[in-house]
Design an enzyme around this catalytic site. Structure first.
Site, PDB file in Angstrom:
ATOM      1  N   HIS A 294      58.262 -12.970  26.829  1.00  0.00           N
ATOM      2  CA  HIS A 294      58.989 -14.214  27.118  1.00  0.00           C
ATOM      3  C   HIS A 294      59.155 -15.036  25.839  1.00  0.00           C
ATOM      4  O   HIS A 294      60.241 -15.545  25.552  1.00  0.00           O
ATOM      5  CB  HIS A 294      58.225 -15.080  28.132  1.00  0.00           C
ATOM      6  CG  HIS A 294      58.142 -14.528  29.505  1.00  0.00           C
ATOM      7  ND1 HIS A 294      56.959 -14.512  30.204  1.00  0.00           N
ATOM      8  CD2 HIS A 294      59.076 -14.000  30.327  1.00  0.00           C
ATOM      9  CE1 HIS A 294      57.173 -13.989  31.402  1.00  0.00           C
ATOM     10  NE2 HIS A 294      58.449 -13.662  31.498  1.00  0.00           N
TER      11      HIS A 294
ATOM     12  N   LYS B 150      57.228 -17.005  46.573  1.00  0.00           N
ATOM     13  CA  LYS B 150      56.436 -16.221  45.634  1.00  0.00           C
ATOM     14  C   LYS B 150      55.040 -16.818  45.490  1.00  0.00           C
ATOM     15  O   LYS B 150      54.890 -18.015  45.266  1.00  0.00           O
ATOM     16  CB  LYS B 150      57.150 -16.210  44.272  1.00  0.00           C
ATOM     17  CG  LYS B 150      56.785 -15.072  43.390  1.00  0.00           C
ATOM     18  CD  LYS B 150      57.718 -15.035  42.184  1.00  0.00           C
ATOM     19  CE  LYS B 150      57.505 -13.772  41.388  1.00  0.00           C
ATOM     20  NZ  LYS B 150      58.358 -13.711  40.210  1.00  0.00           N
TER      21      LYS B 150
ATOM     22  N   ARG C 103      64.339  -5.518  29.624  1.00  0.00           N
ATOM     23  CA  ARG C 103      63.405  -4.532  29.086  1.00  0.00           C
ATOM     24  C   ARG C 103      63.912  -3.112  29.277  1.00  0.00           C
ATOM     25  O   ARG C 103      63.592  -2.228  28.493  1.00  0.00           O
ATOM     26  CB  ARG C 103      62.042  -4.649  29.774  1.00  0.00           C
ATOM     27  CG  ARG C 103      61.311  -5.937  29.446  1.00  0.00           C
ATOM     28  CD  ARG C 103      60.104  -6.072  30.319  1.00  0.00           C
ATOM     29  NE  ARG C 103      60.591  -6.233  31.698  1.00  0.00           N
ATOM     30  CZ  ARG C 103      59.853  -6.555  32.736  1.00  0.00           C
ATOM     31  NH1 ARG C 103      58.564  -6.739  32.570  1.00  0.00           N
ATOM     32  NH2 ARG C 103      60.360  -6.693  33.937  1.00  0.00           N
TER      33      ARG C 103
ATOM     34  N   SER D  13      54.569 -10.188  33.336  1.00  0.00           N
ATOM     35  CA  SER D  13      53.520 -11.079  33.833  1.00  0.00           C
ATOM     36  C   SER D  13      52.626 -10.347  34.823  1.00  0.00           C
ATOM     37  O   SER D  13      51.412 -10.524  34.825  1.00  0.00           O
ATOM     38  CB  SER D  13      54.143 -12.311  34.502  1.00  0.00           C
ATOM     39  OG  SER D  13      54.835 -13.092  33.563  1.00  0.00           O
TER      40      SER D  13
END
Length: 159
Positions: free
Chosen positions: A17, A41, A90, A128
């Site tokens: 990040h 979430k 990614r 994460s």
């Protein structure tokens, strides 16, 4: 003035990040790093904690502002006057998901353009979720999470 938004959960903020933030900040006048408050979430850190963490790791970047929002990215971008959304990629799986979001955001806010930044190769496997999974078992997260944030992550799992 060109203002961009880089939104995410940042739970926790990773070195990947931070790499995207540093690179995106060079492309615009103002980069708003926005913590998404997603009621669907379950997060490790509160929105306020995540904002503090982001402020800690971006204090060296003069044109970065940290904020939070709940709702649609297109609405928040319009509210703060951002004309660009920054997204990090990614791999091909990220691209497929992010491209779908790009298409939706174009329908919701035609004035918002999306810029995709490819992750540096050293961050390709970084997320994460992976950082939390390593931390929960007491593994070394030095290569995953900025050093300023590491004690907060480790503390969450010390019980």
């Amino acid at each position: 003035m060109k203002k961009a938004i880089y939104a995410g959960s940042f739970d926790p903020v990773t070195l990947g990040h931070l790499d995207i933030i540093e690179r995106a900040a060079k492309l615009v006048d103002v980069l708003v790093v926005a913590v998404l408050e997603n009621p669907n979430k379950k997060t490790l850190f509160t929105v306020e904690e995540r904002k503090i963490h982001l402020e800690m790791v971006t204090k060296h970047i003069e044109n970065v502002q940290v904020d939070s929002f709940c709702g649609l990215l297109a609405d928040f971008a319009t509210k703060i006057g951002a004309s660009v959304a920054v997204r990090g990629l990614r791999n091909a799986v990220d691209f497929a998901a992010e491209y779908q979001m790009y298409l939706i955001n174009r329908k919701l806010g035609k004035e918002i353009e999306t810029i995709f930044l490819a992750a540096d190769e050293e961050h390709l496997a970084l997320s994460s979720t992976n950082a939390k999974e390593v931390a929960v078992f007491g593994g070394n997260i030095d290569f995953m999470v900025p050093k300023e944030i590491q004690p907060f992550v480790v503390k969450k799992y010390q019980k």
